[in-house]
Design an enzyme around this catalytic site. Sequence first.
Site, PDB file in Angstrom:
ATOM      1  N   GLU A   1       0.095 -39.507  21.274  1.00  0.00           N
ATOM      2  CA  GLU A   1      -1.170 -40.360  21.119  1.00  0.00           C
ATOM      3  C   GLU A   1      -3.040 -39.201  20.489  1.00  0.00           C
ATOM      4  O   GLU A   1      -3.041 -37.692  21.709  1.00  0.00           O
ATOM      5  CB  GLU A   1      -1.491 -40.889  22.229  1.00  0.00           C
ATOM      6  CG  GLU A   1      -2.385 -42.032  22.900  1.00  0.00           C
ATOM      7  CD  GLU A   1      -2.893 -42.020  24.463  1.00  0.00           C
ATOM      8  OE1 GLU A   1      -1.989 -42.079  24.523  1.00  0.00           O
ATOM      9  OE2 GLU A   1      -4.062 -42.535  24.706  1.00  0.00           O
TER      10      GLU A   1
ATOM     11  N   ASP B   1      -6.303 -39.950  21.075  1.00  0.00           N
ATOM     12  CA  ASP B   1      -7.446 -40.484  21.765  1.00  0.00           C
ATOM     13  C   ASP B   1      -8.737 -40.022  20.763  1.00  0.00           C
ATOM     14  O   ASP B   1      -9.076 -39.619  20.890  1.00  0.00           O
ATOM     15  CB  ASP B   1      -7.750 -40.763  22.885  1.00  0.00           C
ATOM     16  CG  ASP B   1      -6.500 -41.597  23.870  1.00  0.00           C
ATOM     17  OD1 ASP B   1      -6.030 -41.936  23.328  1.00  0.00           O
ATOM     18  OD2 ASP B   1      -5.977 -40.964  25.118  1.00  0.00           O
TER      19      ASP B   1
ATOM     20  N   GLU C   1     -12.785 -43.230  23.638  1.00  0.00           N
ATOM     21  CA  GLU C   1     -12.498 -43.467  24.333  1.00  0.00           C
ATOM     22  C   GLU C   1     -13.658 -43.440  25.429  1.00  0.00           C
ATOM     23  O   GLU C   1     -15.070 -42.517  26.040  1.00  0.00           O
ATOM     24  CB  GLU C   1     -11.498 -43.337  25.807  1.00  0.00           C
ATOM     25  CG  GLU C   1      -9.980 -43.155  24.695  1.00  0.00           C
ATOM     26  CD  GLU C   1      -9.044 -42.541  26.355  1.00  0.00           C
ATOM     27  OE1 GLU C   1      -8.662 -43.377  27.225  1.00  0.00           O
ATOM     28  OE2 GLU C   1      -9.326 -41.785  26.361  1.00  0.00           O
TER      29      GLU C   1
ATOM     30  N   HIS D   1      -3.036 -36.041  23.156  1.00  0.00           N
ATOM     31  CA  HIS D   1      -1.731 -35.676  23.874  1.00  0.00           C
ATOM     32  C   HIS D   1      -1.021 -35.968  23.248  1.00  0.00           C
ATOM     33  O   HIS D   1       0.076 -36.947  22.561  1.00  0.00           O
ATOM     34  CB  HIS D   1      -1.986 -37.532  24.091  1.00  0.00           C
ATOM     35  CG  HIS D   1      -3.344 -38.030  25.228  1.00  0.00           C
ATOM     36  ND1 HIS D   1      -3.426 -37.966  26.560  1.00  0.00           N
ATOM     37  CD2 HIS D   1      -4.503 -38.426  24.682  1.00  0.00           C
ATOM     38  CE1 HIS D   1      -4.567 -38.095  27.556  1.00  0.00           C
ATOM     39  NE2 HIS D   1      -4.999 -38.489  26.133  1.00  0.00           N
TER      40      HIS D   1
END
Length: 473
Positions: A215, A217, A220, A231
Amino acid sequence: MHVSLVAIHELGIQKAALSLASLVASQQIGTFTPEVHPPVSFQTCTTSGGCATQNGSVVLDANYRWLHTASGDTCNPSGFNRTICPDAETCGESCALDGADYNGTYGITTTGNAVNLVFGNGGSRVYLLDDTGNYVNFKVMNQEFTFDVDVSNLPCAYNGALYFSEMPPDGGLSPTNKAGAAYGTGYCDSQCPKGINFINGTTNVDGSLGSCCNEMDLWEANSVATQLTPHPCNVTGEFVCTGNACSNLCDPSGCDFNPFRMGNQSFYGPGKIVDTTKPFTVVTQFVTDDNTPTGTLSSINRIYVQDGVVIQNSKTTLPGLPAANALTQDFCTDKETVLHDAASFNTFGGMAQMGTSLARGAVLVMSLWDDLSGGMTWLDGSTGDSSTPGAVRGPCTSADVVLTPTAAVTFSNIKVGDLNSTFESTVPPATPPPQSPSQVQWGQCGGVFYSGPTTCASPYKCVYSNPYYSQCL
Ligand SMILES: *[C@@H]1O[C@H](CO)[C@@H](O)[C@H](O)[C@H]1NC(C)=O
Ligand SMILES: *[C@@H]1O[C@H](CO)[C@@H](O)[C@H](O)[C@H]1NC(C)=O
Ligand SMILES: *[C@@H]1O[C@H](CO)[C@@H](O)[C@H](O)[C@H]1NC(C)=O
Ligand SMILES: *[C@@H]1O[C@H](CO)[C@@H](O)[C@H](O)[C@H]1NC(C)=O
Ligand SMILES: *[C@@H]1O[C@H](CO)[C@@H](O)[C@H](O)[C@H]1NC(C)=O
Ligand SMILES: *[C@@H]1O[C@H](CO)[C@@H](O)[C@H](O)[C@H]1NC(C)=O
């Protein structure tokens, strides 16, 4: 990504005929509400050819949909109903995922190139589909990904997220998953969430299965804090994990860059350098060590553009950390040494592993969620010990955590392409003030009542003679 799954069930829906086409154990498609994907355009850009518009659409994640029997009984009123779903096979045969009333039930609307998510009863999570009905499989190595965002209506404890997950582009369509990307199946992320109803075609009746994948990101954020976080996982694609093994496959905490946490509390927020009271552009660049898509991911750069002005990401000012404004392996290694928060990032392969996943491609996720129980303190909380570097992540206290059904985020103008091809400064560079002419050799350059040039043409210097006269010599 810290996942909150909210099951919303459509109530009062007209009961129409529902066909369960086959009796093999498989996830069915319901027909109470027709599934109509809200259209949204995006652009692909090159340095030489400019940007081309693509026709896409968004699709609601499967878990947010009404899952029901042929007669309209909800299969998972709060967890699976074990009468309807005694085992995975029976559950798959009996339960169907229905179409979604995007605007009415979920607060999801699109116009042109914009996706607007309103929190309403519980937020939502959508994926970007291409015009063939698969998820767009973005490959961003040696590329940049850009979007505009409006976070002005996102208070503390809300999170309007835009990120990549290495989901199957067809949603895991198979003989045991008839729904696929058209119904938003195949979700996975680095938390290996266990609340997903169907994973790789299997019904997760007892919640023991998790759905893991790499993942990235990109975003956020709310109006007071923002975080950029890779991640990595040591799995390829969507990986089904079981029980405790789910906690040893991915890096759930990531190597984050949050300007507020990294020491600059005047960079991002209402009225700040990136002013969150109005929309702005977010650019994320995935630079590789050899400047090709097959190189090793060496740097993830963040740039903002607001009102035509290009704003470089703020730099770290925490004691012991170099003044970096991009994510690199060195930055994450230093961060673990100083803040002790990136051990698992490094264990699971760090930046290089993140790049290996991004090179295979990833699905674009946009979501709006909240955490009202304790606040979203990992993103925006001020409750950490302020004498511990990196403990304070934003300005929010528990008093700021308030249920806000009108919380909303708009993502628009999505572009992907060559580095530096998706944004530009529209403000002309400041013109230097006009140079006053300089005085020639022997000319006057200073003195009471004198108003001419006070600098001398090179190589002469202005030499004081008396209060009424200085001369270029
Ligand atoms: C997008 O849709 C419009 C309208 O249907 C069409 O004219 C255009 O060719 C499509 N673009 C692409 C790239 O398919
Ligand atoms: C579970 O499903 C059965 C059969 O449809 C139904 O009678 C029962 O009320 C359901 N239980 C719950 C808690 O919804
Ligand atoms: C997903 O299911 C298929 C069979 O439908 C299986 O071959 C594959 O190994 C499964 N993938 C994972 C990661 O469990
Ligand atoms: C992932 O890494 C963990 C920790 O190193 C290891 O225990 C696990 O077996 C690995 N899993 C895979 C699928 O490589
Ligand atoms: C915050 O970032 C801006 C823009 O990079 C910079 O001008 C300012 O000095 C920084 N403030 C602090 C406290 O580091
Ligand atoms: C993009 O622009 C930055 C800043 O002007 C520059 O340092 C960088 O080399 C550019 N990258 C490419 C691939 O053009």
